[in-house]
Design an enzyme around this catalytic site. Structure first.
Site, mmCIF file in Angstrom:
data_model
loop_
_atom_site.group_PDB
_atom_site.id
_atom_site.type_symbol
_atom_site.label_atom_id
_atom_site.label_comp_id
_atom_site.label_asym_id
_atom_site.label_seq_id
_atom_site.Cartn_x
_atom_site.Cartn_y
_atom_site.Cartn_z
ATOM 1 N N ASP A 76 1.454 -0.364 -6.946
ATOM 2 C CA ASP A 76 1.945 -0.824 -5.643
ATOM 3 C C ASP A 76 3.230 -0.064 -5.403
ATOM 4 O O ASP A 76 4.139 -0.075 -6.242
ATOM 5 C CB ASP A 76 2.198 -2.336 -5.601
ATOM 6 C CG ASP A 76 2.344 -2.808 -4.156
ATOM 7 O OD1 ASP A 76 1.380 -2.643 -3.387
ATOM 8 O OD2 ASP A 76 3.413 -3.319 -3.791
ATOM 9 N N ASP A 160 5.222 10.856 2.730
ATOM 10 C CA ASP A 160 5.690 12.071 2.049
ATOM 11 C C ASP A 160 6.353 13.100 2.973
ATOM 12 O O ASP A 160 7.380 13.678 2.618
ATOM 13 C CB ASP A 160 4.540 12.739 1.302
ATOM 14 C CG ASP A 160 4.159 11.998 0.028
ATOM 15 O OD1 ASP A 160 4.855 11.021 -0.335
ATOM 16 O OD2 ASP A 160 3.163 12.389 -0.603
#
Length: 201
Positions: A76, A160
Protein backbone atom coordinates in the site's frame (compact mmCIF):
# COMPACT_ATOMS: atom_id res chain seq x y z
CA UNK A 1 7.65 -28.02 6.52
CA UNK A 2 7.22 -25.01 8.77
CA UNK A 3 3.98 -23.07 8.13
CA UNK A 4 6.17 -19.97 7.90
CA UNK A 5 8.31 -21.34 5.08
CA UNK A 6 7.99 -19.96 1.56
CA UNK A 7 8.24 -22.25 -1.43
CA UNK A 8 9.48 -21.08 -4.84
CA UNK A 9 6.47 -20.39 -7.04
CA UNK A 10 4.08 -20.17 -4.12
CA UNK A 11 3.73 -16.46 -3.35
CA UNK A 12 0.76 -14.29 -4.28
CA UNK A 13 1.18 -10.61 -5.10
CA UNK A 14 -1.96 -9.12 -3.58
CA UNK A 15 -2.47 -6.36 -6.14
CA UNK A 16 -4.40 -5.70 -9.35
CA UNK A 17 -2.07 -2.82 -10.32
CA UNK A 18 0.09 -3.95 -13.27
CA UNK A 19 2.86 -1.47 -12.39
CA UNK A 20 3.14 -2.79 -8.85
CA UNK A 21 3.08 -6.39 -10.10
CA UNK A 22 6.09 -5.67 -12.33
CA UNK A 23 8.07 -3.91 -9.58
CA UNK A 24 7.37 -6.53 -6.92
CA UNK A 25 8.03 -9.43 -9.27
CA UNK A 26 11.38 -7.95 -10.25
CA UNK A 27 12.32 -7.38 -6.61
CA UNK A 28 11.43 -10.96 -5.69
CA UNK A 29 12.78 -12.65 -8.83
CA UNK A 30 16.47 -12.75 -7.78
CA UNK A 31 15.48 -14.54 -4.56
CA UNK A 32 14.13 -17.64 -6.27
CA UNK A 33 10.44 -16.83 -5.96
CA UNK A 34 8.10 -17.13 -8.90
CA UNK A 35 4.99 -15.10 -8.14
CA UNK A 36 1.39 -14.84 -9.28
CA UNK A 37 -0.83 -11.79 -8.91
CA UNK A 38 -4.21 -11.61 -7.22
CA UNK A 39 -5.61 -10.40 -10.55
CA UNK A 40 -4.32 -13.50 -12.35
CA UNK A 41 -5.98 -15.68 -9.72
CA UNK A 42 -9.26 -13.79 -10.02
CA UNK A 43 -9.20 -12.76 -6.36
CA UNK A 44 -11.44 -9.83 -5.39
CA UNK A 45 -9.97 -6.52 -4.29
CA UNK A 46 -10.86 -5.93 -0.62
CA UNK A 47 -12.11 -2.54 0.49
CA UNK A 48 -9.24 -0.49 1.91
CA UNK A 49 -10.70 0.49 5.27
CA UNK A 50 -7.41 1.02 7.11
CA UNK A 51 -6.30 4.43 8.34
CA UNK A 52 -2.59 3.86 7.64
CA UNK A 53 -0.53 2.42 4.79
CA UNK A 54 0.48 -0.55 6.95
CA UNK A 55 -3.12 -1.32 7.93
CA UNK A 56 -4.23 -1.35 4.29
CA UNK A 57 -1.27 -3.47 3.19
CA UNK A 58 -2.04 -6.00 5.92
CA UNK A 59 -5.73 -6.30 5.09
CA UNK A 60 -4.95 -6.80 1.38
CA UNK A 61 -2.25 -9.39 2.09
CA UNK A 62 -4.45 -11.27 4.55
CA UNK A 63 -7.42 -11.29 2.17
CA UNK A 64 -5.28 -12.75 -0.62
CA UNK A 65 -3.59 -15.29 1.66
CA UNK A 66 -6.88 -16.57 3.05
CA UNK A 67 -8.59 -16.67 -0.36
CA UNK A 68 -5.69 -18.49 -2.08
CA UNK A 69 -4.41 -20.61 0.79
CA UNK A 70 -0.90 -19.32 0.01
CA UNK A 71 1.40 -16.71 1.53
CA UNK A 72 0.74 -13.31 -0.01
CA UNK A 73 2.57 -10.01 -0.14
CA UNK A 74 0.76 -6.70 -0.49
CA UNK A 75 1.81 -3.14 -1.05
CA UNK A 76 0.00 0.00 0.00
CA UNK A 77 1.67 3.16 -1.14
CA UNK A 78 0.97 6.75 -1.94
CA UNK A 79 2.09 10.31 -2.37
CA UNK A 80 2.11 12.52 0.73
CA UNK A 81 2.30 16.27 0.10
CA UNK A 82 3.56 18.22 3.08
CA UNK A 83 1.59 21.39 2.29
CA UNK A 84 -1.61 19.31 2.09
CA UNK A 85 -1.14 17.75 5.50
CA UNK A 86 0.03 14.48 3.97
CA UNK A 87 -2.77 14.19 1.39
CA UNK A 88 -3.57 12.38 -0.78
CA UNK A 89 -1.73 9.77 1.32
CA UNK A 90 -3.69 6.55 1.72
CA UNK A 91 -6.27 7.98 -0.68
CA UNK A 92 -3.73 8.40 -3.52
CA UNK A 93 -5.39 5.85 -5.80
CA UNK A 94 -8.87 7.14 -4.99
CA UNK A 95 -7.87 10.64 -6.11
CA UNK A 96 -7.56 9.08 -9.58
CA UNK A 97 -11.25 8.15 -9.62
CA UNK A 98 -12.98 5.00 -10.76
CA UNK A 99 -11.09 5.02 -14.05
CA UNK A 100 -7.76 5.24 -12.17
CA UNK A 101 -6.76 8.22 -14.30
CA UNK A 102 -3.66 9.58 -12.59
CA UNK A 103 -3.53 12.65 -14.80
CA UNK A 104 -6.77 13.60 -13.05
CA UNK A 105 -5.12 12.85 -9.70
CA UNK A 106 -2.04 14.93 -10.53
CA UNK A 107 -4.24 17.84 -11.60
CA UNK A 108 -6.06 17.59 -8.27
CA UNK A 109 -2.73 17.94 -6.51
CA UNK A 110 -1.78 20.86 -8.74
CA UNK A 111 -5.10 22.61 -8.14
CA UNK A 112 -4.64 22.29 -4.38
CA UNK A 113 -1.18 23.87 -4.49
CA UNK A 114 0.77 26.79 -5.88
CA UNK A 115 3.28 24.77 -7.86
CA UNK A 116 5.23 27.79 -9.06
CA UNK A 117 7.58 27.24 -6.13
CA UNK A 118 9.06 23.98 -4.85
CA UNK A 119 6.67 21.81 -2.92
CA UNK A 120 8.03 19.03 -0.77
CA UNK A 121 6.45 15.61 -0.79
CA UNK A 122 7.31 12.02 -0.12
CA UNK A 123 6.28 8.59 -1.29
CA UNK A 124 5.48 5.94 1.32
CA UNK A 125 5.31 2.21 0.67
CA UNK A 126 4.12 -0.32 3.23
CA UNK A 127 4.74 -3.98 2.45
CA UNK A 128 3.01 -6.76 4.32
CA UNK A 129 3.60 -10.50 4.06
CA UNK A 130 0.69 -12.60 5.31
CA UNK A 131 0.04 -16.30 5.78
CA UNK A 132 -3.37 -17.98 5.60
CA UNK A 133 -3.31 -18.48 9.39
CA UNK A 134 -3.29 -14.69 9.91
CA UNK A 135 0.37 -14.10 10.74
CA UNK A 136 1.79 -10.93 9.16
CA UNK A 137 5.14 -9.14 8.87
CA UNK A 138 5.04 -5.48 7.80
CA UNK A 139 7.52 -2.68 7.06
CA UNK A 140 7.44 0.82 5.60
CA UNK A 141 9.81 2.59 3.19
CA UNK A 142 9.98 6.30 2.30
CA UNK A 143 11.61 8.60 -0.25
CA UNK A 144 11.56 12.40 -0.08
CA UNK A 145 11.41 14.81 -2.98
CA UNK A 146 9.65 17.76 -4.61
CA UNK A 147 6.75 18.12 -7.00
CA UNK A 148 7.00 19.51 -10.49
CA UNK A 149 4.42 20.79 -12.98
CA UNK A 150 3.68 20.00 -15.74
CA UNK A 151 4.30 16.26 -15.35
CA UNK A 152 7.50 15.09 -17.02
CA UNK A 153 8.04 11.76 -18.74
CA UNK A 154 5.89 8.76 -19.54
CA UNK A 155 7.71 6.07 -17.58
CA UNK A 156 6.45 4.67 -14.31
CA UNK A 157 2.87 4.93 -13.13
CA UNK A 158 0.68 6.88 -10.73
CA UNK A 159 2.16 10.19 -9.62
CA UNK A 160 5.66 9.37 -10.94
CA UNK A 161 5.78 12.10 -13.64
CA UNK A 162 5.35 14.91 -11.10
CA UNK A 163 7.77 13.63 -8.43
CA UNK A 164 11.50 14.40 -8.35
CA UNK A 165 13.42 12.48 -5.71
CA UNK A 166 15.83 14.48 -3.55
CA UNK A 167 19.27 14.51 -5.16
CA UNK A 168 17.86 13.88 -8.64
CA UNK A 169 17.03 16.27 -11.49
CA UNK A 170 14.67 14.06 -13.47
CA UNK A 171 11.21 12.96 -12.40
CA UNK A 172 10.30 9.34 -11.76
CA UNK A 173 8.49 9.55 -15.10
CA UNK A 174 11.73 10.40 -16.90
CA UNK A 175 14.13 7.83 -15.45
CA UNK A 176 14.30 4.18 -16.42
CA UNK A 177 12.43 1.57 -14.43
CA UNK A 178 15.73 0.04 -13.36
CA UNK A 179 17.01 3.37 -12.02
CA UNK A 180 13.78 4.06 -10.20
CA UNK A 181 13.52 0.60 -8.68
CA UNK A 182 17.09 0.70 -7.44
CA UNK A 183 16.17 3.03 -4.59
CA UNK A 184 12.52 4.03 -4.57
CA UNK A 185 10.09 3.69 -1.65
CA UNK A 186 9.11 0.16 -2.68
CA UNK A 187 12.74 -0.96 -2.94
CA UNK A 188 13.51 0.55 0.46
CA UNK A 189 10.54 -1.22 2.04
CA UNK A 190 11.58 -4.47 0.37
CA UNK A 191 15.08 -4.22 1.83
CA UNK A 192 13.54 -3.83 5.28
CA UNK A 193 11.23 -6.80 4.74
CA UNK A 194 13.91 -9.23 3.52
CA UNK A 195 15.50 -9.89 6.95
CA UNK A 196 12.04 -10.71 8.34
CA UNK A 197 11.27 -13.38 5.75
CA UNK A 198 11.70 -17.06 6.57
CA UNK A 199 13.86 -19.28 4.39
CA UNK A 200 12.26 -20.59 1.22
CA UNK A 201 14.94 -22.94 0.01
Amino acid sequence: MSPRQLEPGRLVLATHNPGKVVELAELLGPHGLQVVSAGDLGLPEPEETGTTFVANAELKALAAARASGLPAIADDSGLCVDALGGAPGIYSARWAGRDKDFMVAMKRVRDALDLEGPRTAHFICALSLAWPDGHTESVEGRVDGTLTWPPRGSNGFGYDPMFVMDGKERSYGEISRAEKEADNHRARAFRLLMPLLPPWQ
